[in-house]
Motif scaffolding. Structure first.
Motif, short mmCIF file in Angstrom:
data_model
loop_
_atom_site.label_atom_id
_atom_site.label_comp_id
_atom_site.label_asym_id
_atom_site.label_seq_id
_atom_site.Cartn_x
_atom_site.Cartn_y
_atom_site.Cartn_z
N ASP A 29 14.81 -1.19 -0.56
CA ASP A 29 14.17 -0.13 -1.48
C ASP A 29 13.66 1.40 -0.47
OD1 ASP A 29 15.42 -1.76 -3.89
OD2 ASP A 29 13.67 -2.92 -4.25
N LEU A 30 12.87 1.08 0.16
CA LEU A 30 12.34 2.22 0.48
C LEU A 30 12.82 3.34 0.93
CD1 LEU A 30 8.76 3.07 0.88
CD2 LEU A 30 8.59 2.30 2.66
N LYS A 31 13.58 2.44 1.81
CA LYS A 31 14.58 3.22 2.85
C LYS A 31 15.84 3.75 2.01
CE LYS A 31 18.99 2.91 5.38
NZ LYS A 31 19.84 1.51 6.44
N THR A 32 15.68 3.15 0.36
CA THR A 32 17.01 4.00 -0.16
C THR A 32 15.89 5.59 -0.88
OG1 THR A 32 17.56 2.68 -1.16
CG2 THR A 32 17.96 4.23 -2.51
N THR A 49 0.71 -1.08 -0.06
CA THR A 49 -0.19 0.41 0.01
C THR A 49 0.83 0.91 -0.17
OG1 THR A 49 -1.99 -0.72 1.57
CG2 THR A 49 -2.06 1.19 1.61
N LEU A 50 1.82 1.42 0.94
CA LEU A 50 2.62 2.32 1.40
C LEU A 50 3.65 2.89 -0.34
CD1 LEU A 50 3.79 4.23 2.61
CD2 LEU A 50 5.68 3.22 3.34
N GLY A 77 11.64 1.85 -10.75
CA GLY A 77 11.13 1.33 -11.78
C GLY A 77 10.45 -0.11 -11.49
N SER A 78 10.90 -1.40 -11.07
CA SER A 78 10.53 -1.79 -10.79
C SER A 78 8.86 -1.94 -10.44
CB SER A 78 10.84 -2.85 -10.65
OG SER A 78 11.45 -2.62 -9.28
N ARG A 79 9.40 -1.17 -9.26
CA ARG A 79 7.46 -1.31 -8.96
C ARG A 79 6.39 -0.76 -9.53
NH1 ARG A 79 8.59 -4.07 -3.79
NH2 ARG A 79 10.88 -3.39 -3.05
N LEU A 80 6.94 0.60 -10.72
CA LEU A 80 5.72 0.84 -11.14
C LEU A 80 4.99 0.02 -12.14
CD1 LEU A 80 7.56 4.01 -12.83
CD2 LEU A 80 6.56 3.65 -10.83
N LEU A 81 5.44 -1.37 -12.68
CA LEU A 81 5.08 -1.96 -13.14
C LEU A 81 4.23 -2.85 -12.16
CD1 LEU A 81 8.22 -4.11 -15.41
CD2 LEU A 81 7.01 -2.04 -15.80
N THR A 82 4.61 -3.47 -11.01
CA THR A 82 3.62 -3.61 -10.66
C THR A 82 2.41 -2.97 -10.23
OG1 THR A 82 5.51 -4.70 -9.14
CG2 THR A 82 2.94 -4.46 -8.05
N GLU A 83 2.44 -1.95 -9.68
CA GLU A 83 1.45 -0.71 -9.43
C GLU A 83 0.23 -0.52 -11.47
OE1 GLU A 83 -0.95 2.07 -7.76
OE2 GLU A 83 0.46 0.71 -7.27
N MET A 84 0.63 -0.59 -11.78
CA MET A 84 0.43 -0.66 -13.15
C MET A 84 -0.58 -2.00 -13.39
SD MET A 84 1.65 -0.17 -17.23
CE MET A 84 2.61 -1.47 -17.37
N ASP A 85 0.38 -3.34 -13.03
CA ASP A 85 -0.56 -4.07 -12.95
C ASP A 85 -1.60 -4.58 -12.14
OD1 ASP A 85 0.91 -5.44 -14.44
OD2 ASP A 85 1.89 -6.49 -13.56
#
Length: 455
Positions: free
Chosen positions: A302-305, A202-203, A328-336
């Motif tokens: 990744d969140l700490k970064t 969610t975050l 970048g990789s998190r964007l694909l998950t959100e788009m899914d």
């Protein structure tokens, strides 16, 4: 809709104005007119209860009447029927150095509902300050509460600044949804504090949405200037929008810094917001090392970064675009997830697709049976086509069981109406109420009778 600190928009008006009401307002019985529902038809004709209830609650909120005795202006510019969205007595909320109040109002021109954020006792020194509102009004983004217009008024008895936003009923701030302390619940015989820890998935969704909104603002050459847990709205499941946009630009028009510096400040505020959500504490920045330690203990590296990047010193390489390169990789998950959400909503919409067809049939029944203007002609429904239609109406809606009790079976009703609309060749037996007459007809013949009588 612009949010506010410590205010629960999800609540009704009663807790704030209970002393002015002479009755207790009861919640709507959202299931009253649909239960029991046939399980075999559950996913064919009706949207799910959770979505239907949420939409009905929003509709109810929009139509909540204003409490009496508030002495609010009847109309401001083109807006009327003002309803306060936060308490007007007791502890007042402040926006910067000014007291602020938020109202829901209806626009007399388009009939839509909007939010008016009023800043009290503000004297506009330069009319050109409204140029910033005009720039904000041109931004239409799914993660920004749209700004409509701004004006000054003396309708409240002082010189007030009013900024108009889109209204999102039953929205919450991030503070209310994830940080605000909740009442303890009883577990195993003891009161246990409720855990507000936000899920990392969610975050990440919040980070991507807020970052996307910030990028849209920065690309337009502006800055958000206010990003914290009390000014970001949760308007749906994991759906967030930046609120109160443009207000700071007007209030601080004469002292505004350069756009580039303000955009760097946006990134710092964004980092502090993420840290506050991860630590469940709006003052997490007061002990930065401990806050980072808490974040690293409960969330990924990744969140700490991301937080360390946003909290770093301003530099040419520190832009919102570089943030998206990190995730970048998190964007694909959100788009899914977004595409899955669209598929789910389309599926729900498909379930309501056939309802209009059945309603048209029911309307024809209502037009034909027992016409009031033929009350002096008792045989209106007893002859020809009308008689068959009357018997079919009783067959569909007025069946009784062996004990004479009404049979309320929605599956039977929907099945009969669908066969009628299709004009099926299947035959059914229609019996008069006195059981003296019996007709065997097909759905096709009944459909022909309805068309003939209706014409």
């Amino acid at each position: 809709m612009p949010p506010m600190a410590g205010f629960d928009i999800m609540s009704t008006m009663d807790p704030y104005f209970s002393s002015q009401f002479t009755f207790v307002r009861q919640p709507l019985e959202y299931h009253l007119y649909t239960q029991p529902r046939p399980e075999s038809l559950e996913h064919k004709y009706f949207i799910t209860d959770s979505i239907r209830e949420e939409l009905q609650k929003r509709s109810e909120t929009i139509r909540t009447a204003p409490p009496a005795g508030l002495n609010l202006p009847e109309e401001i510019q083109e807006y009327h029927s003002l309803v306060p969205l936060e308490p007007l007595a007791g502890e007042r909320h402040k926006f910067g150095n000014w007291y602020s109040a938020v109202y829901r109002a209806t626009n007399s021109r388009d009939g839509a509902t909007y939010v008016l954020r009023r800043v009290e006792n503000f004297r506009l020194m330069q009319q050109s300050a409204f140029s910033t509102i005009e720039a904000w009004s041109r931004i239409r983004h799914p993660n920004i509460v749209s700004v409509r217009e701004a004006f000054t008024t003396r309708a409240f008895g002082d010189s007030s600044l009013v900024v108009v936003y889109d209204y999102h009923p039953n929205a919450q701030t991030l503070f209310e949804a994830h940080i605000k302390a909740r009442a303890p619940v009883m577990q195993n015989g003891r009161l246990q504090a409720q855990q507000n820890r936000i899920l990392e998935r969610t975050l990440w969704s919040y980070i991507i949405q807020i970052g996307n909104a910030i990028k849209a603002v920065h690309d337009a050459g502006m800055a958000v200037s206010i990003i914290d847990a009390t000014k970001v709205l949760v308007t749906g499941k994991n759906r967030v929008r930046l609120g109160s946009c443009g207000l700071v630009d007007v209030l601080c028009y004469e002292t505004r810094a350069e756009s580039m510096l303000l955009q760097q400040e946006d990134l710092g505020m964004f980092g502090r917001l993420i840290l506050a959500l991860a630590c469940n504490n709006v003052t997490a920045m007061n002990n930065f090392p401990k806050a980072i330690e808490t974040l690293a203990r409960h969330y990924s590296a990744d969140l700490k970064t991301v937080v360390l990047f946003l909290m770093s010193k301003p530099s040419p390489n520190k832009t919102i675009g570089h943030l998206f390169e990190l995730i970048g990789s998190r964007l694909l998950t959100e788009m899914d997830e977004m595409q899955n959400a669209v598929d789910r909503l389309e599926g729900e919409l498909m379930s309501e697709l056939e309802n209009a067809r059945l309603v048209r049939l029911l309307c024809k029944f209502g037009f034909i049976n027992e016409r009031p203007e033929f009350a002096r002609e008792p045989r209106w429904s007893e002859t020809g086509d009308k008689y068959i239609i009357k018997l079919f109406r009783d067959y569909v809606f007025h069946q009784v069981d062996e004990h004479g009790n009404p049979v309320v079976n929605l599956s039977h009703v929907l099945t009969c109406l669908n066969k009628l609309d299709a004009g099926a060749d299947e035959r059914i037996m229609l019996i008069s109420r006195d059981e003296q007459n019996c007709l065997v007809v097909s759905y096709k013949e009944i459909k022909s009778c309805i068309d003939s009588a209706f014409r």
